[in-house]
Design an enzyme around this catalytic site. Sequence first.
Site, PDB file in Angstrom:
ATOM      1  N   HIS A 185      62.346  -3.442  10.448  1.00  0.00           N
ATOM      2  CA  HIS A 185      61.569  -4.197  11.433  1.00  0.00           C
ATOM      3  C   HIS A 185      60.113  -3.739  11.492  1.00  0.00           C
ATOM      4  O   HIS A 185      59.269  -4.445  12.051  1.00  0.00           O
ATOM      5  CB  HIS A 185      62.222  -4.111  12.824  1.00  0.00           C
ATOM      6  CG  HIS A 185      62.055  -2.807  13.519  1.00  0.00           C
ATOM      7  ND1 HIS A 185      62.983  -1.788  13.446  1.00  0.00           N
ATOM      8  CD2 HIS A 185      61.056  -2.327  14.319  1.00  0.00           C
ATOM      9  CE1 HIS A 185      62.573  -0.773  14.177  1.00  0.00           C
ATOM     10  NE2 HIS A 185      61.417  -1.066  14.716  1.00  0.00           N
ATOM     11  N   ASP A 215      68.576  -1.973   8.937  1.00  0.00           N
ATOM     12  CA  ASP A 215      67.212  -1.777   9.433  1.00  0.00           C
ATOM     13  C   ASP A 215      66.483  -0.718   8.612  1.00  0.00           C
ATOM     14  O   ASP A 215      65.802   0.158   9.151  1.00  0.00           O
ATOM     15  CB  ASP A 215      67.220  -1.388  10.915  1.00  0.00           C
ATOM     16  CG  ASP A 215      65.835  -1.525  11.548  1.00  0.00           C
ATOM     17  OD1 ASP A 215      65.033  -2.306  11.024  1.00  0.00           O
ATOM     18  OD2 ASP A 215      65.573  -0.836  12.543  1.00  0.00           O
ATOM     19  N   SER A 298      59.258   4.221  15.240  1.00  0.00           N
ATOM     20  CA  SER A 298      60.240   3.636  14.335  1.00  0.00           C
ATOM     21  C   SER A 298      59.873   3.899  12.880  1.00  0.00           C
ATOM     22  O   SER A 298      58.720   3.711  12.470  1.00  0.00           O
ATOM     23  CB  SER A 298      60.341   2.125  14.575  1.00  0.00           C
ATOM     24  OG  SER A 298      60.944   1.850  15.812  1.00  0.00           O
TER      25      SER A 298
END
Length: 453
Positions: A185, A215, A298
């Site tokens: 993402h 992911d 992230s």
Amino acid sequence: MYNNENYTNSGNYYQPSVSEPQVYEADLQEAGKPKKQKKNGRAGRFFKKTVACASIGLCFGLCAGVGIYAVGEGTGVFDKWQQAGDVSSLHTEQFSPEEIQAMVDKVQAMAEGNGAHNTTNITSVSSDVTEVVEKVMPSMVSIINQYSERVTYFGQPLEREGNASGSGIIVGENETELLIATNYHVIEDAKKLTVYFIDNTEAKATVKGTDADMDLAVIAVPFTELEEGTKNAISIARMGDSDSLKLGEPVIAIGNAMGYGQSVTGGWVSALNREVELEDGSTGTFIQTDAAINPGNSGGALLNVNGEVIGINSNKIGGTFVEGIGYAIPISAAQPILEDLMTKGQGEKVTDGTSGYLGIVPQSVTEEITELYGIPKGVFVSRVEEGTPAAEGGIRQGDIIRKIGGTRISTAEELRQELGYYHAGETVEIVIMRNQDGEYEEITLEVTLGSRP
């Protein structure tokens, strides 16, 4: 002012009356008489002080003797003396300076009340992780994603552009590229990816491979994009073993928090194999920690105290609805996928105009479309041209393409890039999701690619 009739004021001071000096003279005469010495005065006090000092010295000598005897018995020093011969002929040369100092330290400790009765070994865990951070920071990067996505506004499809920040970990290299792991993402819908290194230099990156379900993604920076100083400053991260983690183990999170640059947070392993329901309804298993993992973290590293990567942080999991709970993809589960993604595109890209052709009009399925219509993420086939390889291979309008040649794809751009590695006439395996009576089912098709008209 005093108001005493025995005093008269004369000038600036007071004078006594005539009868007053007689009283003072008698007092002075009495005061001038020699006082009688008390019996045994000075001699008695001297004797008592002498006895007290002797008693204290004797007590100290006894305590010291007992202490030395206890230390000698406990350390085996007396045995060594007996082996050396007569104690009276003992010389300090028979003991090393370290042994002598140890004896002195123990006797002093006993005299101060911290003697041999204290047998507990006290240990502590240092909270200083500066050396660990200094060692691993060259393998951490910041990522800026200039993306473009399609959104629906009052029923009308629009294209929206923006910037998003994330983090990455340098996990390897090949002959021509530096390879960086991150979250999918973080680089989703990317039109341009910029990577920032420890020396504040930047370089353009391209997507190497992705796995949207996990992911995970790997991006590549060509060595030609890197300055010589940057090549010397960076390093490849060391992978750890997330399967060996224990509850309560200290961990360190490093990432590009809030897009301000690399920052460090610390915490503990709060839970292992934590099952979390994701936005698409699927369930994943993650490491739970109380180390702060904020937007921008992230794709960054979750490290153990040895500086080994034991997880890849994801702010997307759990979102911002809770505090003190962060999640990371266990590295033992992620590493095989990353190794596979790192090898994508190793073959030469077709550049002579004979690359494979499907004959469809693709559209990326964004999160908004997934939420609104319940369509799985992937590449939506909005139209299939008649007589094309896609039509002959069994692809239909409304299908969702998830994989091509074993590579998971999530956007129309990724599909076009992947087709660029195949020649016309090659047969490739394509995995799709098809709506069957309201339920999406996975179907695998073999499609022989054609030439672009």
